[in-house]
Design a protein around this motif. Sequence first.
Motif, PDB file in Angstrom:
ATOM      1  N   THR B  75     -16.791   9.539 -14.235  1.00  0.00           N
ATOM      2  CA  THR B  75     -15.604   8.802 -13.787  1.00  0.00           C
ATOM      3  C   THR B  75     -14.438   8.993 -14.767  1.00  0.00           C
ATOM      4  O   THR B  75     -13.291   9.065 -14.352  1.00  0.00           O
ATOM      5  N   ARG B  76     -14.761   9.097 -16.065  1.00  0.00           N
ATOM      6  CA  ARG B  76     -13.725   9.388 -17.069  1.00  0.00           C
ATOM      7  C   ARG B  76     -12.984  10.676 -16.698  1.00  0.00           C
ATOM      8  O   ARG B  76     -11.772  10.767 -16.766  1.00  0.00           O
ATOM      9  N   PHE B  77     -13.795  11.660 -16.302  1.00  0.00           N
ATOM     10  CA  PHE B  77     -13.235  12.965 -15.968  1.00  0.00           C
ATOM     11  C   PHE B  77     -12.387  12.897 -14.696  1.00  0.00           C
ATOM     12  O   PHE B  77     -11.305  13.462 -14.617  1.00  0.00           O
ATOM     13  N   LEU B  78     -12.877  12.179 -13.685  1.00  0.00           N
ATOM     14  CA  LEU B  78     -12.191  12.135 -12.391  1.00  0.00           C
ATOM     15  C   LEU B  78     -10.988  11.201 -12.408  1.00  0.00           C
ATOM     16  O   LEU B  78      -9.987  11.445 -11.739  1.00  0.00           O
ATOM     17  N   TYR B  79     -11.101  10.080 -13.132  1.00  0.00           N
ATOM     18  CA  TYR B  79     -10.031   9.080 -13.134  1.00  0.00           C
ATOM     19  C   TYR B  79      -9.595   8.816 -14.574  1.00  0.00           C
ATOM     20  O   TYR B  79      -9.784   7.717 -15.097  1.00  0.00           O
ATOM     21  N   PRO B  80      -9.011   9.820 -15.239  1.00  0.00           N
ATOM     22  CA  PRO B  80      -8.740   9.695 -16.677  1.00  0.00           C
ATOM     23  C   PRO B  80      -7.754   8.575 -17.010  1.00  0.00           C
ATOM     24  O   PRO B  80      -7.774   8.052 -18.114  1.00  0.00           O
ATOM     25  N   LYS B  81      -6.900   8.188 -16.055  1.00  0.00           N
ATOM     26  CA  LYS B  81      -5.848   7.223 -16.395  1.00  0.00           C
ATOM     27  C   LYS B  81      -6.278   5.772 -16.216  1.00  0.00           C
ATOM     28  O   LYS B  81      -5.557   4.854 -16.613  1.00  0.00           O
ATOM     29  N   ASN B 122      -1.253  -0.720  -8.155  1.00  0.00           N
ATOM     30  CA  ASN B 122      -0.413   0.422  -7.805  1.00  0.00           C
ATOM     31  C   ASN B 122       1.048   0.110  -8.164  1.00  0.00           C
ATOM     32  O   ASN B 122       1.609  -0.850  -7.663  1.00  0.00           O
ATOM     33  N   PRO B 123       1.668   0.905  -9.060  1.00  0.00           N
ATOM     34  CA  PRO B 123       3.043   0.605  -9.472  1.00  0.00           C
ATOM     35  C   PRO B 123       4.047   0.702  -8.316  1.00  0.00           C
ATOM     36  O   PRO B 123       5.063   0.029  -8.336  1.00  0.00           O
ATOM     37  N   GLU B 124       3.770   1.552  -7.332  1.00  0.00           N
ATOM     38  CA  GLU B 124       4.660   1.639  -6.175  1.00  0.00           C
ATOM     39  C   GLU B 124       3.844   1.381  -4.910  1.00  0.00           C
ATOM     40  O   GLU B 124       3.296   2.314  -4.318  1.00  0.00           O
ATOM     41  N   PRO B 125       3.743   0.116  -4.489  1.00  0.00           N
ATOM     42  CA  PRO B 125       2.802  -0.265  -3.418  1.00  0.00           C
ATOM     43  C   PRO B 125       3.006   0.447  -2.081  1.00  0.00           C
ATOM     44  O   PRO B 125       2.128   0.392  -1.236  1.00  0.00           O
ATOM     45  N   THR B 126       4.150   1.100  -1.878  1.00  0.00           N
ATOM     46  CA  THR B 126       4.323   1.788  -0.599  1.00  0.00           C
ATOM     47  C   THR B 126       3.808   3.220  -0.665  1.00  0.00           C
ATOM     48  O   THR B 126       3.611   3.858   0.362  1.00  0.00           O
ATOM     49  N   ARG B 127       3.619   3.727  -1.911  1.00  0.00           N
ATOM     50  CA  ARG B 127       3.133   5.105  -2.062  1.00  0.00           C
ATOM     51  C   ARG B 127       1.691   5.101  -2.539  1.00  0.00           C
ATOM     52  O   ARG B 127       1.343   4.341  -3.443  1.00  0.00           O
ATOM     53  N   PRO B 128       0.844   5.961  -1.955  1.00  0.00           N
ATOM     54  CA  PRO B 128      -0.537   6.053  -2.450  1.00  0.00           C
ATOM     55  C   PRO B 128      -0.526   6.526  -3.904  1.00  0.00           C
ATOM     56  O   PRO B 128       0.324   7.331  -4.280  1.00  0.00           O
ATOM     57  N   SER B 129      -1.445   6.009  -4.714  1.00  0.00           N
ATOM     58  CA  SER B 129      -1.463   6.403  -6.122  1.00  0.00           C
ATOM     59  C   SER B 129      -2.360   7.621  -6.326  1.00  0.00           C
ATOM     60  O   SER B 129      -3.129   8.005  -5.448  1.00  0.00           O
ATOM     61  N   PHE B 130      -2.261   8.187  -7.517  1.00  0.00           N
ATOM     62  CA  PHE B 130      -3.028   9.379  -7.905  1.00  0.00           C
ATOM     63  C   PHE B 130      -4.519   9.174  -7.652  1.00  0.00           C
ATOM     64  O   PHE B 130      -5.197  10.011  -7.059  1.00  0.00           O
ATOM     65  N   GLU B 131      -5.030   8.004  -8.055  1.00  0.00           N
ATOM     66  CA  GLU B 131      -6.464   7.724  -7.933  1.00  0.00           C
ATOM     67  C   GLU B 131      -6.897   7.639  -6.468  1.00  0.00           C
ATOM     68  O   GLU B 131      -8.014   8.003  -6.118  1.00  0.00           O
ATOM     69  N   MET B 132      -5.991   7.155  -5.609  1.00  0.00           N
ATOM     70  CA  MET B 132      -6.340   7.067  -4.184  1.00  0.00           C
ATOM     71  C   MET B 132      -6.560   8.456  -3.588  1.00  0.00           C
ATOM     72  O   MET B 132      -7.467   8.665  -2.788  1.00  0.00           O
ATOM     73  N   TYR B 133      -5.705   9.396  -4.005  1.00  0.00           N
ATOM     74  CA  TYR B 133      -5.875  10.762  -3.525  1.00  0.00           C
ATOM     75  C   TYR B 133      -7.197  11.358  -4.032  1.00  0.00           C
ATOM     76  O   TYR B 133      -7.899  12.050  -3.300  1.00  0.00           O
ATOM     77  N   ILE B 193       3.196  11.792  -8.830  1.00  0.00           N
ATOM     78  CA  ILE B 193       2.558  10.707  -8.087  1.00  0.00           C
ATOM     79  C   ILE B 193       2.198   9.591  -9.079  1.00  0.00           C
ATOM     80  O   ILE B 193       1.636   9.871 -10.129  1.00  0.00           O
ATOM     81  N   PRO B 194       2.541   8.320  -8.774  1.00  0.00           N
ATOM     82  CA  PRO B 194       2.224   7.231  -9.701  1.00  0.00           C
ATOM     83  C   PRO B 194       0.716   7.023  -9.824  1.00  0.00           C
ATOM     84  O   PRO B 194      -0.038   7.356  -8.920  1.00  0.00           O
ATOM     85  N   SER B 195       0.290   6.467 -10.982  1.00  0.00           N
ATOM     86  CA  SER B 195      -1.131   6.217 -11.188  1.00  0.00           C
ATOM     87  C   SER B 195      -1.405   4.721 -11.216  1.00  0.00           C
ATOM     88  O   SER B 195      -0.617   3.946 -11.743  1.00  0.00           O
ATOM     89  N   SER B 196      -2.549   4.311 -10.620  1.00  0.00           N
ATOM     90  CA  SER B 196      -2.927   2.902 -10.641  1.00  0.00           C
ATOM     91  C   SER B 196      -3.278   2.444 -12.048  1.00  0.00           C
ATOM     92  O   SER B 196      -3.425   1.258 -12.297  1.00  0.00           O
ATOM     93  N   GLY B 197      -3.440   3.397 -12.982  1.00  0.00           N
ATOM     94  CA  GLY B 197      -3.798   3.033 -14.339  1.00  0.00           C
ATOM     95  C   GLY B 197      -2.589   2.869 -15.249  1.00  0.00           C
ATOM     96  O   GLY B 197      -2.736   2.529 -16.418  1.00  0.00           O
ATOM     97  N   ASP B 198      -1.381   3.103 -14.705  1.00  0.00           N
ATOM     98  CA  ASP B 198      -0.170   2.998 -15.518  1.00  0.00           C
ATOM     99  C   ASP B 198       0.244   1.547 -15.702  1.00  0.00           C
ATOM    100  O   ASP B 198       1.143   1.047 -15.054  1.00  0.00           O
ATOM    101  N   VAL B 199      -0.420   0.877 -16.642  1.00  0.00           N
ATOM    102  CA  VAL B 199      -0.146  -0.545 -16.822  1.00  0.00           C
ATOM    103  C   VAL B 199       1.256  -0.761 -17.361  1.00  0.00           C
ATOM    104  O   VAL B 199       1.907  -1.748 -17.035  1.00  0.00           O
ATOM    105  N   THR B 200       1.751   0.201 -18.154  1.00  0.00           N
ATOM    106  CA  THR B 200       3.088   0.047 -18.718  1.00  0.00           C
ATOM    107  C   THR B 200       4.137  -0.034 -17.621  1.00  0.00           C
ATOM    108  O   THR B 200       5.036  -0.861 -17.669  1.00  0.00           O
ATOM    109  N   VAL B 201       3.981   0.821 -16.611  1.00  0.00           N
ATOM    110  CA  VAL B 201       4.923   0.815 -15.494  1.00  0.00           C
ATOM    111  C   VAL B 201       4.870  -0.531 -14.785  1.00  0.00           C
ATOM    112  O   VAL B 201       5.896  -1.113 -14.441  1.00  0.00           O
TER     113      VAL B 201
END
Lengths: 173, 208
Positions: B75-81, B122-133, B193-201
Amino acid sequence: MGSISVYILPLFLLAVFIMAFINKTNAFDHFVEGAKEGMRTTVSLVPNIVGMIVGIKVFLASGIVEAIAKLLDPILTAIGVDAHVLPLMFLRPLSGSAALSVTSDLLSIYGPDSGVGRLASIMQGSTDTTIYIITVYFAAVGLSEMKHALKLGLTADLIGFIAAIVSVSIFFG
Amino acid sequence: MIHKIWMGLFAIGIVYGFFNGTTSAVNDAILAGAQEAINLLIYLAGIMVFWTGILQVANHAKMLDLLCKLLTPVTRFLYPKLKPNHPALKYLTTNMVSNLLGLGSAATPTGLKAMKELQATNPEPTRPSFEMYTLLVMNTAGFTLIPTTIIGIRHMYHSQNPSEVFLPILFASGVTTVGGLLIHNIYSRMKKIPSSGDVTVRKRQERR
């Protein structure tokens, strides 16, 4: 392999209950709580699935998939692929049950150990119902921007079909 | 996009039916299709209700944490963020395991739970995030260790060796998964593409 896979689900369930017993959690209360959420999700998906399935059924009933398959037949024969798998390639991303019925048709007509039978088996096993997955997953969280997801999913399907063809020639060539 | 495909399916089906003389079959499909969809949903509902219930038990019994810990390298490899304590990780792992074991019925509920947790951050709730893809590729590529259904059908039609397609399927779905992930990563980097792991955003947006 078939006999081993029968044990997976029961063993998983047993493991869950043993863990629940060790951790002294109220398993049934948690089950009901989670199941309610599953129920709500399913109900909210009813319109998406009904709409999509009627569309797919209409598309398939018109017979256009067979017509396209006939049209592409010479190209496929040229690269050494049996054109009988074409309907399967078109149906696989659209409908899991339709693809499965085509696969079992092909296996019953040509035999599971024929070239077509093997190719169909591998195609069936190595891709999934892209459009259905995207509809359900994205609808569940209310996302409407599916353009890129569709491109990505369908490209993966295309890679899957090519990989299946290559795979047949590697393993059964 | 999906609405265009949807209307296209109807328009092409109906118009081609006129030319092909299959309008009566199209007509039947319109009438029977909705009924079939409900049948599928009732089938799905039973599985969804039961498995989301069991998942909740597994979650509270710390079973999912255990699975998650075992598969951390993957999972680290697939979802690094995603941060190691992100709530979606448990469901992403369970979803992956269900797919690997060929348990499609258990994969959908876990996938939906993962989607919801990913959407929550998700930092931009209308756009799918990197992890969703990534999750989508993992599910549409059909990477599986035990292709139960197809081996069952081959057995049904008296194959000499029903499981001879086992390795070829592993190879083909492996290539598909790697190829899909590669394309996804290249595209996502290009389009930012935004990432669901971008807590700073996320924090920045909350302040606004």
